[in-house]
Scaffold this motif. Structure first.
Motif, short mmCIF file in Angstrom:
data_model
loop_
_atom_site.label_atom_id
_atom_site.label_comp_id
_atom_site.label_asym_id
_atom_site.label_seq_id
_atom_site.Cartn_x
_atom_site.Cartn_y
_atom_site.Cartn_z
N LYS A 196 0.84 -1.21 0.00
CA LYS A 196 0.00 0.00 0.00
C LYS A 196 0.87 1.26 0.00
O LYS A 196 0.57 2.24 -0.70
CB LYS A 196 -0.93 -0.01 1.22
N GLN A 197 1.94 1.23 0.79
CA GLN A 197 2.84 2.38 0.84
C GLN A 197 3.59 2.54 -0.49
O GLN A 197 3.79 3.66 -0.96
CB GLN A 197 3.83 2.20 1.99
N LEU A 198 3.99 1.42 -1.07
CA LEU A 198 4.67 1.48 -2.37
C LEU A 198 3.73 2.04 -3.44
O LEU A 198 4.14 2.84 -4.29
CB LEU A 198 5.16 0.09 -2.77
N LYS A 199 2.47 1.61 -3.37
CA LYS A 199 1.49 2.10 -4.35
C LYS A 199 1.30 3.61 -4.19
O LYS A 199 1.21 4.34 -5.20
CB LYS A 199 0.15 1.38 -4.15
N ALA A 200 1.27 4.08 -2.94
CA ALA A 200 1.14 5.53 -2.70
C ALA A 200 2.33 6.27 -3.29
O ALA A 200 2.20 7.36 -3.86
CB ALA A 200 1.01 5.81 -1.21
N GLY A 201 3.53 5.68 -3.16
CA GLY A 201 4.73 6.30 -3.74
C GLY A 201 4.65 6.38 -5.25
O GLY A 201 5.01 7.41 -5.85
N ILE A 202 4.19 5.30 -5.88
CA ILE A 202 4.08 5.29 -7.35
C ILE A 202 2.99 6.26 -7.81
O ILE A 202 3.12 6.92 -8.85
CB ILE A 202 3.80 3.87 -7.86
N GLU A 203 1.92 6.38 -7.04
CA GLU A 203 0.88 7.36 -7.38
C GLU A 203 1.46 8.78 -7.31
O GLU A 203 1.12 9.64 -8.13
CB GLU A 203 -0.32 7.21 -6.44
N GLY A 204 2.33 9.01 -6.32
CA GLY A 204 3.00 10.31 -6.23
C GLY A 204 3.90 10.54 -7.44
O GLY A 204 4.00 11.67 -7.96
N LEU A 205 4.56 9.49 -7.89
CA LEU A 205 5.39 9.58 -9.10
C LEU A 205 4.55 9.97 -10.31
O LEU A 205 4.95 10.82 -11.12
CB LEU A 205 6.08 8.23 -9.34
N GLU A 206 3.38 9.36 -10.42
CA GLU A 206 2.50 9.68 -11.55
C GLU A 206 2.05 11.13 -11.51
O GLU A 206 1.94 11.80 -12.56
CB GLU A 206 1.29 8.73 -11.57
N GLU A 207 1.78 11.65 -10.31
CA GLU A 207 1.36 13.05 -10.19
C GLU A 207 2.47 13.99 -10.66
O GLU A 207 2.22 14.96 -11.38
CB GLU A 207 0.98 13.36 -8.73
N LYS A 208 3.68 13.71 -10.25
CA LYS A 208 4.81 14.54 -10.67
C LYS A 208 5.03 14.42 -12.18
O LYS A 208 5.39 15.40 -12.85
CB LYS A 208 6.08 14.13 -9.92
N THR A 209 4.83 13.22 -12.70
CA THR A 209 4.99 13.00 -14.15
C THR A 209 3.98 13.83 -14.93
O THR A 209 4.32 14.48 -15.93
CB THR A 209 4.81 11.50 -14.48
N LYS A 210 2.72 13.81 -14.49
CA LYS A 210 1.68 14.59 -15.19
C LYS A 210 1.99 16.08 -15.15
O LYS A 210 1.75 16.80 -16.13
CB LYS A 210 0.31 14.31 -14.56
#
Length: 743
Positions: free
Chosen positions: A145-159
């Protein structure tokens, strides 16, 4: 039996039936309020190997001596089929700078591509210039769950930087930028997502399947609901108990164990309910008093149900002997759920049957002949003929032609069992994912554009004691290695050096795993030639491939211990129950043969039918424990009927009637149990698909070959020797039949 007698009065008497129901309601509600549900205490990143295993020790040493690479890697694959543009490369560099300055959740480090000069960065691209891999490291202790939150943060920065989300672009898009997360982080996130999304659909599918099968088989809406109610209460009690135990740190539960536990509860739980229900229905055809009927049903079936349930509980508890974490984590949830379920079958189900009475079977209500005559008289209809007991054609065949039956079943089961020797295994979790899962799509791109070994390199660590070695050259000379990094010096011990090694094949494959011992021996040889003493103790190999190799070794160790212990304990329980060495021996032998037949037939379906190259390495042991324990359930229920009847009639007649009496309930129970395991085959996770197929096949073989044909045929052939060394008193046709008591 009088209403005031013993156990029946205690759970299903005039008032106690309501007390029993109320107690279950109170327990379920109170536990649900005070303790968390087991699903709220999932831990999907629990360590499967103990600290004594080589790969775990290597990981600890790598964390200490090479902290820069200690994180869990996420490999971000960027691809533009038309070729990455200058703007896109600069945006990727800008993203690494953003991540370096403002890390996402659980991020430890990122390779600073923004610091590389243009020429050096172009060297990181694939040959056609379409793809680049950006490593991003996360905390190794983070859960999915924490890893998924980190990847979601990555996607936000990417967008924010790219103005679009390349992670949402279809993998086959030929004109847009595509991004995928793979590597250990991507695999962990996808595995957790697949299991969690499967939980709800699995529960719904299982409940619907059980209801439909019960309605089709028994054609009674009330009867169909009774087992569902019992299983539901058992789950509501089991879940918070497991949640409390997980809260206290006594056990660890994951999504996979909860999924299979749900199936086990509905499948095996419904079976235990049907054993009681079928006995109640049989008695209602002869006993006008429904109270006496339920007491007789309890007396007649409780021994077999308790023995069956206890056998499964004991077999599943043996998994506590496992060193491999995934096996060990199954033991308590599975055994506890079955224990609570058979308690419900012996208390709640009789109470519900006592409450509904004959109405449990509406509209096909079982009545005595006298009741049917009286009913017909009230309706002005002619009196019906006495109900005839249909002779079982299977019972007739197994007693008149036992040699033929035994020969046919041995050939059929033996032929299927022969295919079990052809089974190939894999420990590659990624291959069990659907092809459209992001981590698998990213892995495929890496394999096509670079080397598959980049997905999960291993780290070869040695302590040369300050001496020079030619280890790098030796590693580079190996034909299965594509790349070896320069030596890295330990942060605390300068004598320790490490080399990052990439395979030129899939690092998760069995082929790569089997190279770990050779890698170790190569490193040891280099140290020995350099004059290092105790070279075998100065080599460590870290990485996913090394971990999988240890999992294979530990799994083989567990199988060698668990399988004999399961067989031994079930043998002991059968000896105590049947008091016959001979019967115990052939009951165990037939179930073991059935297991290998299920494995062989399952392999035919999975390999030749579904095209899988291998099955997950953990499945044979899982299937063995389930099939041997659950398979004995049906044998126990049928053989107890034969053992009981032979006290008042000749053995062959007892076999014939015992097979006929239990055939319908065991057939329906087997179909339901096989159907619930088959539900797993509808999920998108291959490990559950394969487990579901093999277990369902095994249950069907037990239901339609072993239990109705092979076991009674062997019993008929052995005759009085089936009871040895127990005392067998023959009963002739002329002897008066006396009331028999339950086994």
């Amino acid at each position: 039996m009088q209403e005031g007698s013993g156990y029946g009065r205690f759970v299903a008497g005039k008032r106690s039936k309501w007390v029993t129901l109320l107690v279950w309601i109170v327990i379920a509600v109170v536990l649900g309020v005070i303790w968390p549900a087991v699903g709220d205490r999932e831990t999907n990143n629990a360590q499967d190997l103990s600290d004594s295993k080589p790969s775990v020790q290597a990981a600890a040493l790598a964390k200490k001596e090479f902290p820069g690479g200690e994180g869990l890697p996420a490999l971000i694959v960027w691809r533009n089929p038309a070729g990455l543009t200058e703007d896109q490369i600069q945006q990727i560099q800008a993203l690494t700078e953003r991540l370096d300055q403002d890390p996402v959740e659980q991020q430890q480090s990122v390779v600073p591509l923004y610091k590389l000069p243009p020429q050096a960065l172009k060297g990181q691209l694939s040959e056609d210039g379409s793809t680049i891999v950006m490593p991003l490291f996360f905390n190794k202790d983070a859960d999915s769950k924490q890893l998924k939150a980190g990847i979601e943060g990555l996607e936000e920065k990417t967008k924010a930087i790219f103005g679009m989300n390349p992670f949402d672009t279809a993998i086959d898009n030929e004109s847009k930028l595509i991004a995928r997360v793979t590597g250990p982080v991507g695999i962990s996130i996808d595995a957790s997502g697949l299991f969690s999304s499967a939980d709800v659909s699995l529960l719904i599918a299982t409940v619907v399947l059980v209801l439909v099968l019960l309605l089709l088989i028994y054609r009674s809406p009330v009867l169909a609901i009774i087992p569902i109610i019992a299983v539901g209460f058992a789950y509501m009690v089991t879940s918070p108990i497991l949640g409390f135990m997980a809260d206290q740190g006594w056990i660890t539960v994951d999504a996979q164990s909860i999924s299979i536990m749900t199936v086990l509860l509905f499948g095996a739980g419904t079976d235990y309910c049907l054993f009681m229900i079928s006995r109640y229905r049989q008695i209602l055809y002869h006993e006008p008093d429904k109270k006496k009927a339920i007491f007789q049903a309890i007396t007649g079936s409780s021994g077999a149900i308790a023995m069956s349930g206890f056998t499964v509980v004991v077999a599943l508890l043996v998994l506590l002997l496992a060193e491999y974490g995934a096996y060990h984590r199954f033991a308590v949830p599975f055994s506890l759920s079955i224990f609570i379920m058979f308690i419900a079958s012996l208390t709640l189900v009789p109470a519900l049957l006592a409450i509904f009475g004959r109405g449990s079977f509406y509209p096909f209500v079982p009545r005595t002949h006298e009741m049917e005559v009286e009913r017909a008289k009230k309706k002005g209809k002619p009196a019906p003929a006495p109900r005839k007991i249909r002779e079982s054609w299977i019972g007739r065949i197994v007693t008149t032609k036992p040699w033929t039956v035994l020969a046919i079943t041995v050939v059929l089961l033996g032929g299927m069992a022969a295919f079990s020797s052809q089974v190939k295994f894999t420990y590659d979790l990624l291959s069990s994912f659907p092809e459209n899962v992001p981590s698998r799509e990213g892995f495929k791109v890496i394999g096509e554009q670079f080397s598959q070994g980049e997905l999960a390199p291993v780290k070869v660590i040695v302590d040369a004691g300050g001496k020079e070695t030619d280890l790098k050259q030796r590693l580079e000379s190996l034909d299965y290695i594509s790349k070896v990094s320069d030596a890295q010096q330990g942060a605390e011990n300068a004598n320790i050096t490490a080399y990052d090694v990439e395979f030129n094949l899939n690092p998760y494959s069995m082929e790569a795993m089997q190279r770990i011992p050779d890698l170790r021996s190569t490193a040891e040889a280099a140290l020995k030639d350099a004059g290092v003493s105790n070279a075998d103790k100065q080599v460590w190999i870290d990485g996913q491939t090394a971990e999988q190799y240890d999992i294979e070794v530990v799994g083989e160790r567990d199988a060698k211990i668990i399988i004999p212990v399961v067989i031994g304990l079930i043998t002991l329980l059968l000896l105590l129950y049947l008091r016959s060495v001979v019967a115990t021996a052939y009951l165990i032998a037939t179930v073991v043969l059935s297991y290998f037949s299920a494995l062989g037939l399952g392999w035919i379906i999975i390999h030749y039918g579904l095209g899988a190259e291998a099955i997950q390495g953990a499945i044979p042991l899982y299937s063995f424990v389930f099939l041997v324990a659950l398979g004995e359930d049906y044998n126990i229920f049928m053989i107890s009927s034969i053992w009981q009847k032979r006290k008042t009639m000749p053995l062959r007649q007892a076999i014939k009637e015992g097979v006929g009496e239990t055939s319908s309930v065991i057939t329906s129970a087997g179909l339901i149990l096989a159907g619930t395991f088959a539900v797993l085959a509808t999920l998108p996770i291959q490990v559950l698909v394969q487990f579901g197929i093999i277990t369902a096949v095994g249950v069907l073989l037990d239901t339609f070959l072993v239990r109705p044909f092979m076991v009674p045929a062997i019993t008929a052939l052995l005759g009085k020797w089936a009871f040895w060394p127990g005392k067998y008193v023959p009963v002739t046709e002329k002897q008066e039949k006396k009331p028999s008591r339950s086994l």
